[in-house]
Design a protein around this motif. Structure first.
Motif, PDB file in Angstrom:
ATOM      1  N   GLN A  88       2.754  -7.146   1.162  1.00  0.00           N
ATOM      2  CA  GLN A  88       1.565  -6.258   1.775  1.00  0.00           C
ATOM      3  C   GLN A  88       0.308  -6.528   1.746  1.00  0.00           C
ATOM      4  O   GLN A  88       0.006  -7.722   0.939  1.00  0.00           O
ATOM      5  N   PRO A  90      -4.084  -6.075   3.147  1.00  0.00           N
ATOM      6  CA  PRO A  90      -5.075  -5.148   3.518  1.00  0.00           C
ATOM      7  C   PRO A  90      -4.806  -4.634   5.033  1.00  0.00           C
ATOM      8  O   PRO A  90      -4.414  -5.432   5.727  1.00  0.00           O
ATOM      9  N   ASN A  91      -5.384  -3.612   5.431  1.00  0.00           N
ATOM     10  CA  ASN A  91      -5.717  -3.178   6.654  1.00  0.00           C
ATOM     11  C   ASN A  91      -6.021  -4.303   7.660  1.00  0.00           C
ATOM     12  O   ASN A  91      -7.279  -4.849   7.283  1.00  0.00           O
ATOM     13  N   TRP A  97      -8.251  -3.249   0.987  1.00  0.00           N
ATOM     14  CA  TRP A  97      -7.452  -2.383   0.396  1.00  0.00           C
ATOM     15  C   TRP A  97      -7.594  -1.074   0.420  1.00  0.00           C
ATOM     16  O   TRP A  97      -6.605  -0.079   0.372  1.00  0.00           O
ATOM     17  N   ASP A 101      -4.813   2.231   6.233  1.00  0.00           N
ATOM     18  CA  ASP A 101      -3.408   2.129   5.842  1.00  0.00           C
ATOM     19  C   ASP A 101      -2.935   0.563   5.679  1.00  0.00           C
ATOM     20  O   ASP A 101      -3.632  -0.186   6.395  1.00  0.00           O
ATOM     21  N   PRO A 102      -2.461   0.016   4.596  1.00  0.00           N
ATOM     22  CA  PRO A 102      -2.040  -1.295   4.496  1.00  0.00           C
ATOM     23  C   PRO A 102      -1.019  -1.711   5.636  1.00  0.00           C
ATOM     24  O   PRO A 102      -0.541  -1.259   6.495  1.00  0.00           O
ATOM     25  N   CYS A 103      -1.014  -3.249   5.791  1.00  0.00           N
ATOM     26  CA  CYS A 103      -0.143  -4.099   6.552  1.00  0.00           C
ATOM     27  C   CYS A 103       0.754  -4.273   5.860  1.00  0.00           C
ATOM     28  O   CYS A 103       0.984  -4.724   4.795  1.00  0.00           O
TER      29      CYS A 103
END
Length: 400
Positions: A88, A90-91, A97, A101-103
């Motif tokens: 995971q 951060p966007n 964070w 939405d996260p990447c």
């Protein structure tokens, strides 16, 4: 970019160091990712694949995206993605964070189920010019399942299992099992071309076809080393018409079997010569029309030039060059085994001479004139073609 990312990994999966995730991603994210489909048994068919077109399923997917983009996530099955690791992040826009939405960063990702949908989603998004995340009307959400594992054999089994509800060619499943690995490496090492184990590779390098032609061109002394049960597939008409038996015979060979070595080593040169001859001027100037509509042996471009010759005609054409499979030397004790090569320049007749005699025989014989399939399945046609070419060569020598 993932929303509603859920980890549903079971205790059993954790013990085996596997992970299963579900997430919702936007179509624009899929457009940016353009996931590779090299492990998929059915790559996106219309995407430059030789001889394949968009079908009803592709058009229905596109229609749903156009008319009901917000319902697409429920109408469509989840896409299945495999990867060796997932992390995971951060966007990608905010780098925060807590904002957006996260990447999810995947290593060695492959879309093993859903290539047709990804292809149509990308086609749709590109037709609309692309859109930013979050636009529900034009940027539909897609649900994905992500399976993380370093077990390559397991990932292959997943690719096969997830496609059993679709009409996946059985021979593609054999390819996924690794029977073409040596040929894929040979293409990569010799010409830098990456090919897949699928029947219809985007590069046009059909590995099934290379195997069948390889069996047909095999020197007779090598064919005797095969199992006697192969007797029915070692003839050219069976290499053409018994595709399944030929590929299964190839799959049954050990990696270092002499026949497998031969077919693997000549395959790049054989396919280069095959494709170059398909669209060569050697086919111009003939009346290549079949009495039966839709069964003509050639395909023409907008300028009326021949761009492709039917496989049945090409099989007979390639047979004429069967003496061009050789080793450079016999090898000596303690030195590496000499490699097999396919060198059409060793032939005693030109490509034009072969095509001229081949077309003449096809046109003059009413039993095979109706279809090139009849020609390619004729037991007598191949040796007769070769005999007539040899006779012409002998007459040239006598008058020289």
């Amino acid at each position: 970019v993932c929303s509603n990312l859920i980890d549903i990994t079971s205790d059993g999966e954790k013990v085996k160091k596997r992970q299963t995730l579900f997430a919702n991603i936007s179509a624009s994210s899929l457009l940016r990712a353009n996931l590779p489909t090299d492990q998929n048994l059915r790559p996106y068919i219309p995407d430059g694949t030789v001889g394949r077109k968009r079908g009803t399923i592709h058009k229905e997917i596109h229609r749903t995206l156009e008319l009901r983009p917000d319902d697409f996530i429920n109408i469509s099955d989840p896409l299945t993605i495999t990867a060796s690791s997932a992390m995971q992040m951060p966007n990608y826009k905010t780098k925060n964070w807590d904002d957006g939405d996260p990447c999810l960063k995947l290593e060695n990702p492959s879309l093993v189920n859903g290539a047709q949908r990804q292809g149509e989603i990308i086609r749709y998004m590109e037709s609309q010019g692309g859109f930013s995340d979050g636009n529900v009307e034009f940027d539909p959400k897609i649900r994905v399942e992500i399976i993380v594992s370093n077990d390559k054999k397991l990932l292959t089994e997943i690719a096969i299992a997830r496609n059993t509800s679709i009409a996946v060619p059985k021979l593609n499943k054999l390819g996924a099992g690794g029977i073409y690995d040596g040929m894929i490496k040979e293409f990569k090492d010799r010409s830098g071309v990456s090919v897949s184990a699928c029947a219809y590779d985007k590069e046009g390098k059909n590995l099934e076809l290379a195997v069948r032609i390889g069996f047909m061109l095999m020197p007779s002394h090598l064919s005797l080393e095969g199992n006697l049960s192969w007797k029915g597939i070692l003839s050219p008409e069976h290499s053409y018409g018994q595709k399944g038996k030929v590929i299964k015979a190839f799959a049954s060979l050990d990696d270092n079997h002499p026949i497998k070595n031969l077919i693997t080593e000549i395959s790049p040169d054989v396919m280069d010569f095959y494709h170059a001859s398909q669209s060569h001027d050697i086919w111009s100037g003939f009346n290549l029309r079949s009495p039966k509509r839709g069964q003509g042996p050639v395909k023409r471009g907008a300028d009326n030039k021949i761009i492709s010759v039917a496989e049945g005609l090409m099989f007979a054409f390639m047979y004429a060059f069967k003496d061009c499979v050789v080793t450079e030397d016999k090898g000596t004790w303690g030195k590496p085994r000499p490699r097999w090569t396919f060198n059409p320049n060793r032939a005693n007749f030109t490509q034009r001479e072969v095509s001229t005699e081949l077309v003449k025989m096809w046109r003059d014989d009413p039993t095979i004139r109706s279809s090139v399939h009849m020609l390619a399945r004729s037991k007598m046609f191949y040796p007769l073609l070769y005999s007539r070419l040899e006779n012409k060569k002998s007459r040239r020598r006598a008058t020289a």
